[in-house]
Design a protein around this motif. Structure first.
Motif, PDB file in Angstrom:
ATOM      1  N   SER A   2     -97.960  -8.104  95.093  1.00 43.46           N
ATOM      2  CA  SER A   2     -97.270  -9.383  95.043  1.00 43.46           C
ATOM      3  C   SER A   2     -98.278 -10.508  95.050  1.00 43.46           C
ATOM      4  N   SER A   4     -98.303 -15.271  94.697  1.00 39.80           N
ATOM      5  CA  SER A   4     -97.512 -16.476  94.485  1.00 39.80           C
ATOM      6  C   SER A   4     -98.331 -17.503  93.741  1.00 39.80           C
ATOM      7  N   GLN A  18     -90.246 -17.838  84.422  1.00 42.60           N
ATOM      8  CA  GLN A  18     -90.800 -17.028  85.501  1.00 42.60           C
ATOM      9  C   GLN A  18     -92.256 -16.686  85.199  1.00 42.60           C
ATOM     10  N   VAL A  20     -95.193 -14.350  87.209  1.00 46.71           N
ATOM     11  CA  VAL A  20     -95.353 -13.457  88.347  1.00 46.71           C
ATOM     12  C   VAL A  20     -96.751 -12.861  88.349  1.00 46.71           C
ATOM     13  N   ALA A  22     -99.478  -9.955  89.948  1.00 42.87           N
ATOM     14  CA  ALA A  22     -99.562  -8.631  90.564  1.00 42.87           C
ATOM     15  C   ALA A  22    -100.994  -8.358  91.007  1.00 42.87           C
ATOM     16  N   LEU A 110     -89.228  -5.911  87.586  1.00 46.27           N
ATOM     17  CA  LEU A 110     -88.536  -7.029  86.951  1.00 46.27           C
ATOM     18  C   LEU A 110     -87.191  -6.609  86.359  1.00 46.27           C
TER      19      LEU A 110
END
Length: 362
Positions: A2, A4, A18, A20, A22, A110
């Protein structure tokens, strides 16, 4: 796995649905997925494995590429949105089954908003590894029921776009007798050169990776080689085909380019907004990259219906008509082809958008 985004990323990706991040230290995975739009359906776009100089460079690239995929899918008439992913690092050093499977678990999380495929640094066997952990993968090997190498129809679509440009500029669809400079003869450029030679064009190539040039010369001895991209673009050309990385059409290139047509496979060819106007001012017909290089997207998207190469090939042939429509609209509206292509894509996303908003898995 994860992460941010920072406030700066929010600013850069303001039009994206979106973005994201990783991070999997066990395998060395550092990846970013950007979903630009799902107005027409789930996002589909390749995974680029590349040694970016910085995370900021990777963010900018994935945002630009994902936006281009939305426009590419819309203009190609597909019920798909635009997304893209990048894995940061040198694939020759970092790519392993474990990393790809970790990435597959990330895409799976996702839940179908993003389908991945091949791009720079990734290949169909890599998609097979990703698919061991993920249901949302296209561009797999034919042994696993996939479409295989999407560069085949990418090159074919670019060739169709080039034929449409030739018809618009010179009144003939053939490239016979024309000098075409191809910068980048890797996965896509190699196939494009074959189409051009078979059509009777005089082809000059260059690539920073010498083995790619050597292999092409062994296959097609008539092809000439320029010492560098700079030498290629400054030479006498009828058509220039950028088929390597983005940003190929800078102010400096436009200033020295003798070609009447620019039509290539590279994504995001315009180095900055305004280059399309500079091309027009010099009388150079620019075939918008996301219009003509959609053949690969058409090919991998066909997997979602149960892959048929013949059906995908026929759909990619339609790039000729799409490109011709773009050139005609540009002439009628008095705008560069890049502007006309944007208008057509935006109109379809607006008028045919499935939910007038984000697409969510059912």
């Amino acid at each position: 796995m994860s992460g941010s985004p920072s406030a700066d990323v929010f600013d850069l990706g303001a039009e994206h649905e979106q973005v994201v991040f990783a991070n999997d230290p066990a395998t060395g995975l550092k990846a970013i997925i950007a979903i630009h739009s799902t107005a027409l359906g789930p996002a589909l776009g390749g995974t680029r494995f590349f040694p970016y100089a910085s995370t900021a460079d990777a963010v900018r690239d994935v945002l630009d590429l994902s936006r281009g995929m939305s426009y590419k899918a819309a203009l190609a008439g597909l019920d798909l949105g635009g997304g893209k992913a990048v894995i940061i690092g040198d694939p020759a050093e970092l790519k392993t089954e474990a990393l790809l499977r970790a990435y597959g678990r990330f895409v799976q999380s996702l839940n179908g908003r993003y389908y991945t495929a091949c791009d720079v640094g990734t290949f169909s066997p890599d998609m097979d590894d990703i698919a061991r952990e993920c249901s949302f993968v296209t561009g797999r090997t034919t042994a696993h029921g996939g479409a295989g190498d999407s560069s085949v129809l990418t090159a074919y679509g670019v060739f169709q776009g080039m034929r449409a440009a030739a018809a618009f500029a010179w009144g003939t669809e053939s490239l016979a007798g024309r000098t075409v400079g191809v910068a980048g003869v890797g996965k896509v450029g190699r196939h494009l050169v074959r189409h051009l030679v078979e059509d009777g064009a005089d082809v000059v190539v260059t690539d920073v990776y010498a083995p790619s040039v050597d292999r092409l010369r062994d296959e097609l001895p008539s092809v000439r080689v320029a010492a560098s991209t700079e030498e290629l673009v400054a030479g006498a050309l009828d058509v220039y085909a950028p088929c390597a990385m983005g940003g190929a059409l800078s102010d400096e290139v436009v200033d020295v380019l003798s070609a009447r047509i620019v039509c290539g496979a590279a994504n995001n060819q315009l180095a900055h907004p305004g280059v399309e106007k500079a091309l027009e001012d010099r009388g150079i017909l620019y075939a918008p990259d996301y219009c003509v290089n959609a053949g690969g997207l058409i090919q991998v998207a066909d997997e979602l219906e149960g892959f048929s190469f013949e059906r995908a090939h026929q759909r990619a042939t339609g790039i000729f008509d799409t490109a011709r429509t773009v050139f005609e609209l540009a002439a009628a509206d008095g705008v560069p082809p890049a502007t006309a292509a944007d208008r057509l894509a935006e109109r379809r996303m607006r008028d045919v958008g499935r939910l007038r908003g984000v697409w969510l898995p059912r």
